[in-house]
Design an enzyme around this catalytic site. Structure first.
Site, PDB file in Angstrom:
ATOM      1  N   LYS A   1       2.065  26.073  51.025  1.00 13.57           N
ATOM      2  CA  LYS A   1       2.551  24.968  50.192  1.00 13.57           C
ATOM      3  C   LYS A   1       1.418  23.974  49.943  1.00 13.57           C
ATOM      4  O   LYS A   1       1.011  23.763  48.813  1.00 13.57           O
ATOM      5  CB  LYS A   1       3.747  24.296  50.859  1.00 13.57           C
ATOM      6  CG  LYS A   1       4.976  25.205  50.851  1.00 13.57           C
ATOM      7  CD  LYS A   1       5.662  25.203  52.167  1.00 13.57           C
ATOM      8  CE  LYS A   1       6.695  26.272  52.375  1.00 13.57           C
ATOM      9  NZ  LYS A   1       7.384  26.878  51.288  1.00 13.57           N
TER      10      LYS A   1
ATOM     11  N   TRP B   1      16.293  25.240  56.490  1.00 14.83           N
ATOM     12  CA  TRP B   1      15.262  25.780  57.384  1.00 14.83           C
ATOM     13  C   TRP B   1      15.544  25.487  58.841  1.00 14.83           C
ATOM     14  O   TRP B   1      15.289  26.331  59.716  1.00 14.83           O
ATOM     15  CB  TRP B   1      13.875  25.309  56.944  1.00 14.83           C
ATOM     16  CG  TRP B   1      13.532  25.896  55.609  1.00 14.83           C
ATOM     17  CD1 TRP B   1      13.453  25.237  54.420  1.00 14.83           C
ATOM     18  CD2 TRP B   1      13.315  27.292  55.307  1.00 14.83           C
ATOM     19  NE1 TRP B   1      13.182  26.128  53.406  1.00 14.83           N
ATOM     20  CE2 TRP B   1      13.090  27.391  53.913  1.00 14.83           C
ATOM     21  CE3 TRP B   1      13.282  28.451  56.067  1.00 14.83           C
ATOM     22  CZ2 TRP B   1      12.842  28.608  53.281  1.00 14.83           C
ATOM     23  CZ3 TRP B   1      13.032  29.665  55.433  1.00 14.83           C
ATOM     24  CH2 TRP B   1      12.817  29.735  54.065  1.00 14.83           C
TER      25      TRP B   1
ATOM     26  N   ASP C   1       8.752  21.652  62.498  1.00 13.51           N
ATOM     27  CA  ASP C   1       8.388  22.532  61.383  1.00 13.51           C
ATOM     28  C   ASP C   1       7.995  21.620  60.215  1.00 13.51           C
ATOM     29  O   ASP C   1       8.843  21.022  59.557  1.00 13.51           O
ATOM     30  CB  ASP C   1       9.584  23.413  61.000  1.00 13.51           C
ATOM     31  CG  ASP C   1       9.317  24.258  59.751  1.00 13.51           C
ATOM     32  OD1 ASP C   1       8.227  24.142  59.162  1.00 13.51           O
ATOM     33  OD2 ASP C   1      10.223  25.027  59.365  1.00 13.51           O
TER      34      ASP C   1
HETATM   35  C1  LIG Z   1      10.218  24.192  55.962  1.00 15.49           C
HETATM   36  C2  LIG Z   1      10.065  25.678  55.933  1.00 15.49           C
HETATM   37  N1  LIG Z   1      10.101  26.358  57.086  1.00 15.49           N
HETATM   38  C3  LIG Z   1       9.967  27.695  57.109  1.00 15.49           C
HETATM   39  C4  LIG Z   1       9.787  28.414  55.954  1.00 15.49           C
HETATM   40  C5  LIG Z   1       9.636  29.897  56.008  1.00 15.49           C
HETATM   41  O1  LIG Z   1       8.315  30.208  55.826  1.00 15.49           O
HETATM   42  P1  LIG Z   1       7.787  31.706  55.679  1.00 15.49           P
HETATM   43  O2  LIG Z   1       8.310  32.232  54.394  1.00 15.49           O
HETATM   44  O3  LIG Z   1       6.293  31.506  55.717  1.00 15.49           O
HETATM   45  O4  LIG Z   1       8.268  32.481  56.857  1.00 15.49           O
HETATM   46  C6  LIG Z   1       9.738  27.749  54.731  1.00 15.49           C
HETATM   47  C7  LIG Z   1       9.542  28.511  53.472  1.00 15.49           C
HETATM   48  O5  LIG Z   1       9.637  28.005  52.380  1.00 15.49           O
HETATM   49  C8  LIG Z   1       9.887  26.349  54.731  1.00 15.49           C
HETATM   50  O6  LIG Z   1       9.858  25.673  53.578  1.00 15.49           O
END
Ligand SMILES: Cc1ncc(COP(=O)(O)O)c(C=O)c1O
Length: 376
Positions: A212, A104, A188
């Site tokens: 989550k 991520w 994040d």
């Molecule tokens: C730590 C993290 N950041 C970003 C995301 C991306 O999120 P989204 O699918 O809501 O764009 C995720 C998705 O699992 C994630 O676990």
């Protein structure tokens, strides 16, 4: 109806009490005669729902008044663009630094490069040796004193829980101690939001998709220091300009109203459980149980360095990967769902968010033991 144990990384299990309350209120919220889905986002009912969700979230995380709390759309990946559009130009040029510790943060870094000079301050994307043990790429965290942060950067981004690699920052660094007091931290926190107390004031901005630990997909929570707002790049859509969203209390345009309502119910549920400190105690007990078992046998293996193992997402591999399909089939038959690891890393992953009780993790450990007995 018996609900199976859902180990999905997200969207993931919600507390059953929340789902029941939402079902009971589906046709008539609080005597309004309307479903929350049918309400004007500017009407008194929804304003009450949204403002209560904000104040409960503030209370849970101890968010001080000089921070804005926003409910937005776009998810985590949306924030990977919305953050740079809002912050990267705040010092008159476009530069931001990234700590890259997994899938991520890699994506965050890449996306920010579309808006300016995005540099890597530190990465764990290489193999290393820690305490005599070989650590594969993205199974460890670079020590804070090795981070190379530019003092003139607009911000430093990190992902405090890498959902796929199962690596968690147990602490967020103090930027002044890093020699970069004017570089706000952007975090994040999507996959461990509300799983434990977090010192919000260590970060200039944190964001988390709800799907989550905090509700359904569709709403993203953003907590941001107010003095960082109002310096968005001219290309930033007005609906994604934090200054607009904060000024209008998340109702600059139509927000994801129903998702905010469910998130609000989850916040109340967490408060009723004893808040984020109680969540942490429960999450620790679950993680200790699962890691304890994985470490007790060579049949399974978690690759992450012990001190940064995520309490939310537990990846593991079977010693004999040819048993993967049998493992997953047997798990489903035992009512243990969504244990397949992310396609980029393979293996298995158990996500054990707030809504997963100890009983569910115990059921997983019982299954791990039984599967090993049969195939080990
Ligand atoms: C730590 C993290 N950041 C970003 C995301 C991306 O999120 P989204 O699918 O809501 O764009 C995720 C998705 O699992 C994630 O676990």
């Amino acid at each position: 109806m018996a609900r199976p144990w859902n180990f999905s990384a997200g969207p993931s299990a919600l507390p059953e009490a929340v789902l029941q309350q939402a079902a009971a209120e589906m046709l008539d919220w609080n005597g309004s005669g309307m479903s929350v889905m049918e309400m004007s986002h500017r009407g008194k009912h929804f304003v009450q729902i949204c403002d209560t969700a904000e104040s409960d979230l503030r209370e849970l995380l101890g968010v001080p008044p000089d921070y804005a709390v926003m409910f937005m759309q776009g998810g985590g990946l949306g924030e990977n663009a919305i953050v740079p559009m809002n912050l990267i130009g705040r010092r008159g040029y476009a530069a931001a630094d990234f700590v890259v510790t997994g899938h991520w943060s890699t994506r965050s870094h890449k996306e920010a490069g579309r808006y300016g000079d995005a540099q890597i301050a530190a990465t764990s994307g290489v193999a290393t040796v820690i305490d005599g043990r070989e650590q594969a790429p993205f199974s460890w965290v670079p020590p804070v004193d090795s981070w190379n942060v530019r003092p003139e950067a607009a911000y430093l981004h990190l992902c405090s829980n890498e959902t796929i690699h199962g690596v968690e920052f147990m602490d967020w660094p103090d930027m002044a101690a890093l020699g970069a007091p004017d570089v706000p931290l952007v975090v994040d926190a999507s996959s461990h939001f509300l799983s434990r107390p977090m010192d919000v004031t260590r970060a200039g901005l944190m964001f988390a998709g709800a799907q989550k630990n905090a509700g359904p997909a569709g709403v993203t929570m953003v907590v941001a220091r107010r003095d960082l707002l109002g310096k968005a790049l001219p290309i930033c859509p007005s609906a994604f300009d934090y200054a607009n969203v904060a000024a209008e209390h998340s109702r600059y345009n139509t927000p994801p109203a129903y998702a905010i309502y469910i998130a609000g119910l989850v916040f109340k549920w967490i408060k009723a459980q004893g808040g984020v400190a109680a969540m942490e105690a429960a999450n620790r007990a679950k993680a200790d149980l699962l890691y304890g078992y994985l470490d007790s046998t060579a049949f399974y293996r978690n690759p992450v360095q012990a001190s940064v193992r995520s309490r939310m997402n537990v990846p593991f591999v079977l010693r004999d990967e040819s048993l993967n399909d049998a493992f997953l089939q047997g798990a489903e038959a035992a009512g243990l769902m969504q244990l397949k690891g992310h396609k980029s890393v393979g293996g298995m992953r158990a996500s054990i968010y707030n809504a997963m009780p100890l009983e569910g993790v115990q059921a997983l450990v019982d299954y791990l033991r039984e599967f090993e007995r049969r195939y080990g």
